[in-house]
Design a protein around this motif. Sequence first.
Motif, mmCIF file in Angstrom:
data_model
loop_
_atom_site.group_PDB
_atom_site.id
_atom_site.type_symbol
_atom_site.label_atom_id
_atom_site.label_comp_id
_atom_site.label_asym_id
_atom_site.label_seq_id
_atom_site.Cartn_x
_atom_site.Cartn_y
_atom_site.Cartn_z
ATOM 1 N N ARG A 135 -11.691 3.630 -9.750
ATOM 2 C CA ARG A 135 -10.284 3.273 -9.570
ATOM 3 C C ARG A 135 -9.361 3.895 -10.614
ATOM 4 O O ARG A 135 -8.147 3.732 -10.538
ATOM 5 N N TYR A 136 -9.911 4.597 -11.578
ATOM 6 C CA TYR A 136 -9.036 5.230 -12.567
ATOM 7 C C TYR A 136 -9.759 6.330 -13.328
ATOM 8 O O TYR A 136 -10.996 6.370 -13.412
ATOM 9 N N LEU A 158 -4.417 6.595 -11.640
ATOM 10 C CA LEU A 158 -4.785 5.333 -11.000
ATOM 11 C C LEU A 158 -4.866 5.529 -9.490
ATOM 12 O O LEU A 158 -3.976 6.152 -8.893
ATOM 13 N N TYR A 159 -5.919 4.994 -8.868
ATOM 14 C CA TYR A 159 -6.111 5.173 -7.422
ATOM 15 C C TYR A 159 -7.002 4.055 -6.908
ATOM 16 O O TYR A 159 -7.630 3.316 -7.687
ATOM 17 N N ASP A 160 -7.064 3.904 -5.586
ATOM 18 C CA ASP A 160 -7.857 2.812 -5.020
ATOM 19 C C ASP A 160 -9.263 3.242 -4.628
ATOM 20 O O ASP A 160 -10.133 2.404 -4.408
ATOM 21 N N ARG A 161 -9.500 4.548 -4.533
ATOM 22 C CA ARG A 161 -10.834 5.054 -4.218
ATOM 23 C C ARG A 161 -10.875 6.555 -4.519
ATOM 24 O O ARG A 161 -9.851 7.207 -4.666
ATOM 25 N N TRP A 162 -12.095 7.110 -4.583
ATOM 26 C CA TRP A 162 -12.254 8.522 -4.928
ATOM 27 C C TRP A 162 -11.533 9.437 -3.945
ATOM 28 O O TRP A 162 -11.001 10.491 -4.328
ATOM 29 N N ALA A 164 -8.806 9.372 -2.743
ATOM 30 C CA ALA A 164 -7.379 9.559 -3.023
ATOM 31 C C ALA A 164 -7.092 10.952 -3.555
ATOM 32 O O ALA A 164 -5.989 11.482 -3.385
ATOM 33 N N LYS A 171 -1.215 10.008 -3.501
ATOM 34 C CA LYS A 171 -2.102 8.860 -3.644
ATOM 35 C C LYS A 171 -2.544 8.590 -5.083
ATOM 36 O O LYS A 171 -3.099 7.526 -5.356
ATOM 37 N N THR A 173 -1.489 7.731 -8.767
ATOM 38 C CA THR A 173 -0.398 7.297 -9.643
ATOM 39 C C THR A 173 -0.689 7.759 -11.071
ATOM 40 O O THR A 173 -1.774 7.510 -11.606
ATOM 41 N N THR A 211 3.738 8.961 -8.722
ATOM 42 C CA THR A 211 3.005 10.078 -8.136
ATOM 43 C C THR A 211 3.812 11.357 -8.295
ATOM 44 O O THR A 211 4.998 11.316 -8.640
#
Length: 374
Positions: A135-136, A158-162, A164, A171, A173, A211
Amino acid sequence: RKHKLNISRVYVEKGIFQLLTHKGDSALNLQFIIDHFASTDKGKQTDTTPSAPWDLSVSTVQLVDTRFHLQDKNAVPVPAGMDYTNIDVSGINLELTDVTFVGDTIHGNILKLSARERSGFVLHKMSGEFQVGPRYLKAHHLKILTDYSELALNFDFLYDRWQAYNDFLNKITIVAKIEPSYLDLQDIGFFAPELSVMKDRIRLSGNIKGTVSNFKARDLRFAFGKNTFFYGNISASGLPDVEETFIDLNIKAMNSNKEDIESLLIPGDLRRLQLPGILANIGVVSLKGNFTGFYNDFVANAHLKTDLGSITTDLALIKQKGNAILGYKGQLSVESFDIGRLTGNTKYLGNISMRADVSGKGFDLNNADLAMNL
């Protein structure tokens, strides 16, 4: 029972690590290895008693002339710049120490890293403290040296999954604190090809969050050329499409002149801004104010000080596509401004002070079309 493992040294020379998603498939080639070692005995009783987690660390990692390749063969190739679905990094030379694994996150200190990406981006040297997880990605005390730039900063991706990273511009941040550094904008062009024409080296510092396509920069300072300095805040939404990017610019302090502004290369149909010749007579301009809108359609509320006098504006400015002449409409206040020195006609013209509603286009005396209500 303790689960502790320390590896003293890992050394890889001329290694190749490839993660591929083959045509017609949706999973990485690594998945079949994961599946191979996964248990297939559905009826076997499993021990659900929690076991002590492994304490895994590596003292030193060294990669010499190694290659990393990540490609999704289902994706359409990108003709220029970084292709995030076909990343190919070669000539990797890495010295990494104090590597630890905490849950699904890797910690480590990079003493030195150099590499070349297939897009042409060259990293001569990078060092810093890193954390990488699903996630980061965090990099602190980071030093970067490329063909064109020299940077010192802290940043978090920062992201919610790879996955991204496949849409990096929208996607991922970015939270960054930039220490005083030198950035050449053509380095940005490798990651946003539309900006590759901007081959200008600037000195900068500040704080950035957002982003690439939608970011805010606070306490931003930058300088370029002989006389240009900026201090203020910027918000931008719409990059990398410069013509569709909305900008909110708060200028706390800025100096510049005609020569520096015209030296800048910019995306779009003009490539360079062409300012009216008579503006060279103004010299260095000091400016404070706010600019809001698109680069070719914006509102300017500003106060300018020059050697010839001062000007306050509340103007809407519009530039038609393919037309270099700028249109404007709004209010203008002029105080003790030396029109004679501006136009080179000091025999008949002198200082002027006024307030007026203005409407027109063009700033050059030869093609200006101006209506003014004093």
